[in-house]
Design a protein around this motif. Sequence first.
Motif, PDB file in Angstrom:
ATOM      1  N   LEU A 243       0.854  -1.175   0.000  1.00  0.00           N
ATOM      2  CA  LEU A 243       0.000   0.000   0.000  1.00  0.00           C
ATOM      3  C   LEU A 243       0.898   1.236   0.000  1.00  0.00           C
ATOM      4  O   LEU A 243       1.784   1.366   0.853  1.00  0.00           O
ATOM      5  CB  LEU A 243      -0.889  -0.017   1.244  1.00  0.00           C
ATOM      6  CG  LEU A 243      -2.116   0.881   1.257  1.00  0.00           C
ATOM      7  CD1 LEU A 243      -3.124   0.425   0.203  1.00  0.00           C
ATOM      8  CD2 LEU A 243      -2.762   0.870   2.641  1.00  0.00           C
ATOM      9  N   PHE A 244       0.678   2.145  -0.947  1.00  0.00           N
ATOM     10  CA  PHE A 244       1.481   3.355  -1.067  1.00  0.00           C
ATOM     11  C   PHE A 244       0.609   4.553  -0.719  1.00  0.00           C
ATOM     12  O   PHE A 244      -0.471   4.730  -1.282  1.00  0.00           O
ATOM     13  CB  PHE A 244       2.049   3.491  -2.474  1.00  0.00           C
ATOM     14  CG  PHE A 244       2.868   2.294  -2.900  1.00  0.00           C
ATOM     15  CD1 PHE A 244       4.189   2.161  -2.497  1.00  0.00           C
ATOM     16  CD2 PHE A 244       2.312   1.291  -3.677  1.00  0.00           C
ATOM     17  CE1 PHE A 244       4.944   1.056  -2.867  1.00  0.00           C
ATOM     18  CE2 PHE A 244       3.046   0.186  -4.064  1.00  0.00           C
ATOM     19  CZ  PHE A 244       4.365   0.069  -3.651  1.00  0.00           C
ATOM     20  N   VAL A 245       1.110   5.389   0.210  1.00  0.00           N
ATOM     21  CA  VAL A 245       0.305   6.480   0.759  1.00  0.00           C
ATOM     22  C   VAL A 245       1.105   7.773   0.723  1.00  0.00           C
ATOM     23  O   VAL A 245       2.245   7.822   1.200  1.00  0.00           O
ATOM     24  CB  VAL A 245      -0.119   6.181   2.218  1.00  0.00           C
ATOM     25  CG1 VAL A 245      -1.063   7.264   2.729  1.00  0.00           C
ATOM     26  CG2 VAL A 245      -0.769   4.810   2.318  1.00  0.00           C
ATOM     27  N   THR A 246       0.511   8.836   0.171  1.00  0.00           N
ATOM     28  CA  THR A 246       1.127  10.161   0.188  1.00  0.00           C
ATOM     29  C   THR A 246       0.498  11.005   1.290  1.00  0.00           C
ATOM     30  O   THR A 246      -0.618  10.737   1.742  1.00  0.00           O
ATOM     31  CB  THR A 246       0.932  10.883  -1.153  1.00  0.00           C
ATOM     32  OG1 THR A 246      -0.471  10.952  -1.461  1.00  0.00           O
ATOM     33  CG2 THR A 246       1.657  10.164  -2.279  1.00  0.00           C
ATOM     34  N   SER A 247       1.213  12.061   1.693  1.00  0.00           N
ATOM     35  CA  SER A 247       0.678  12.979   2.692  1.00  0.00           C
ATOM     36  C   SER A 247       1.201  14.380   2.441  1.00  0.00           C
ATOM     37  O   SER A 247       2.260  14.562   1.852  1.00  0.00           O
ATOM     38  CB  SER A 247       1.051  12.526   4.107  1.00  0.00           C
ATOM     39  OG  SER A 247       2.461  12.460   4.258  1.00  0.00           O
ATOM     40  N   TYR A 248       0.419  15.359   2.871  1.00  0.00           N
ATOM     41  CA  TYR A 248       0.820  16.755   2.753  1.00  0.00           C
ATOM     42  C   TYR A 248       1.712  17.109   3.945  1.00  0.00           C
ATOM     43  O   TYR A 248       1.390  16.791   5.093  1.00  0.00           O
ATOM     44  CB  TYR A 248      -0.421  17.647   2.734  1.00  0.00           C
ATOM     45  CG  TYR A 248      -0.114  19.105   2.526  1.00  0.00           C
ATOM     46  CD1 TYR A 248       0.169  19.599   1.259  1.00  0.00           C
ATOM     47  CD2 TYR A 248      -0.088  19.984   3.601  1.00  0.00           C
ATOM     48  CE1 TYR A 248       0.452  20.931   1.060  1.00  0.00           C
ATOM     49  CE2 TYR A 248       0.198  21.327   3.403  1.00  0.00           C
ATOM     50  CZ  TYR A 248       0.473  21.792   2.140  1.00  0.00           C
ATOM     51  OH  TYR A 248       0.766  23.120   1.956  1.00  0.00           O
ATOM     52  N   ASN A 249       2.833  17.768   3.668  1.00  0.00           N
ATOM     53  CA  ASN A 249       3.806  18.097   4.726  1.00  0.00           C
ATOM     54  C   ASN A 249       4.332  16.865   5.435  1.00  0.00           C
ATOM     55  O   ASN A 249       4.743  16.931   6.597  1.00  0.00           O
ATOM     56  CB  ASN A 249       3.201  19.045   5.784  1.00  0.00           C
ATOM     57  CG  ASN A 249       3.256  20.487   5.348  1.00  0.00           C
ATOM     58  OD1 ASN A 249       4.025  20.854   4.464  1.00  0.00           O
ATOM     59  ND2 ASN A 249       2.447  21.325   5.967  1.00  0.00           N
ATOM     60  N   GLY A 250       4.302  15.725   4.742  1.00  0.00           N
ATOM     61  CA  GLY A 250       4.704  14.498   5.412  1.00  0.00           C
ATOM     62  C   GLY A 250       5.567  13.620   4.544  1.00  0.00           C
ATOM     63  O   GLY A 250       6.534  14.078   3.937  1.00  0.00           O
TER      64      GLY A 250
END
Length: 379
Positions: A243-250
């Motif tokens: 599972l690949f997950v992006t985040s803002y400021n992260g």
Amino acid sequence: MRVALGAAALALLAGCASKSEPAYTPKELKSFEATSTLETLWQEDVGDGLGRARYPIAPAREGDNVFAADAQGVVMSFSADDGEERWEVDLDTPISSALTAIAGQVYLGTRNGEVISLDQSDGSVNWRSRVSSEVLAAPQANPELLVVQSIDGQVTALDRASGDERWVFSSSLPSLTLRGTGTPMVIEPVSFVGLANGRLTTIDNRNGQPLWDMQIATPQGRSEVERLVDLAGQPVLSREGRLFVTSYNGQLVALEATRGNVIWERELSSRHTPLLVGDLLFVVTDDSHVVAIDSTNGQEVWRNDALEDRWLTAPAFADGRVVVGDFEGYVHLIDAREGELVGRTEVDSSGISVPAVTEGDVIHVLANDGHFETLEVSP
């Protein structure tokens, strides 16, 4: 009271801007030797476009049908091959989410918290159902359920056949969030849900109970803006169960989907859904760099910064090229293996803010003013 902070508001925090330009300084487009061309196959207009707020009403395609909508409630169906209009309906309610087309149905969400199911053949309404608040994320389906994430952080599962509520999952949100919500990744047994507090939760689709959750991005800094950590994209699941997950400021994180164990992670801020093609994961960062990551180990393969701060859309894929649109209405093609710009065309000066829909070498692009254009890539 929770405040939703949109991309335009975030830009204003960086300085003053004219009406037509982002507050960030976008790179000017430079000439290059194009090795791919984009030919217009057909074009139509869809209502009045995405509205002043630029609602994320991305089009959808299933088979030889392509569907698009405007912010006022107009939904249209076209032949994907030649643009022949098959039907048009006015739902008499403002649309706010991207469209989902699957198994002969079109699903969408509205500003007043409705979820609507349309028949692909004629646009007739199968059912309308109410959730807790405005829906900006495209509803996501498995064989039995339609899972809807609304802007108050609530996730609702509806029966796909009837629209009846099956379960509800609620979460707490920070006082300030990006304008928008994450889009759940829904498979038959579970839904993976990214939240504005930086957490990823896996929900049992049988009853709406959380199976595991983890902190993907940790708020840091003094101001509320600095502490934004929204998981605003959609988690991407590989065939191998990663599972690949992006985040803002992260961070960009790769997880073992069954238990949430971290496989790798790297500092990369993005509010867009990444694109997985083979072993390459393509990410559009918040400063509009397009980055290719080796999905097996998290190592950067290439980075293209030629379009920096041009407010790129989430990436799509067309016949070996990564496809992105920008705030001035250009569509750009980037070679997926080498990372070089290989093609470009201007679609509409109103700008492009929703991702393209692709099928093979065909690209469907919806501009902010409702101009809908279908392009073919060659060679």
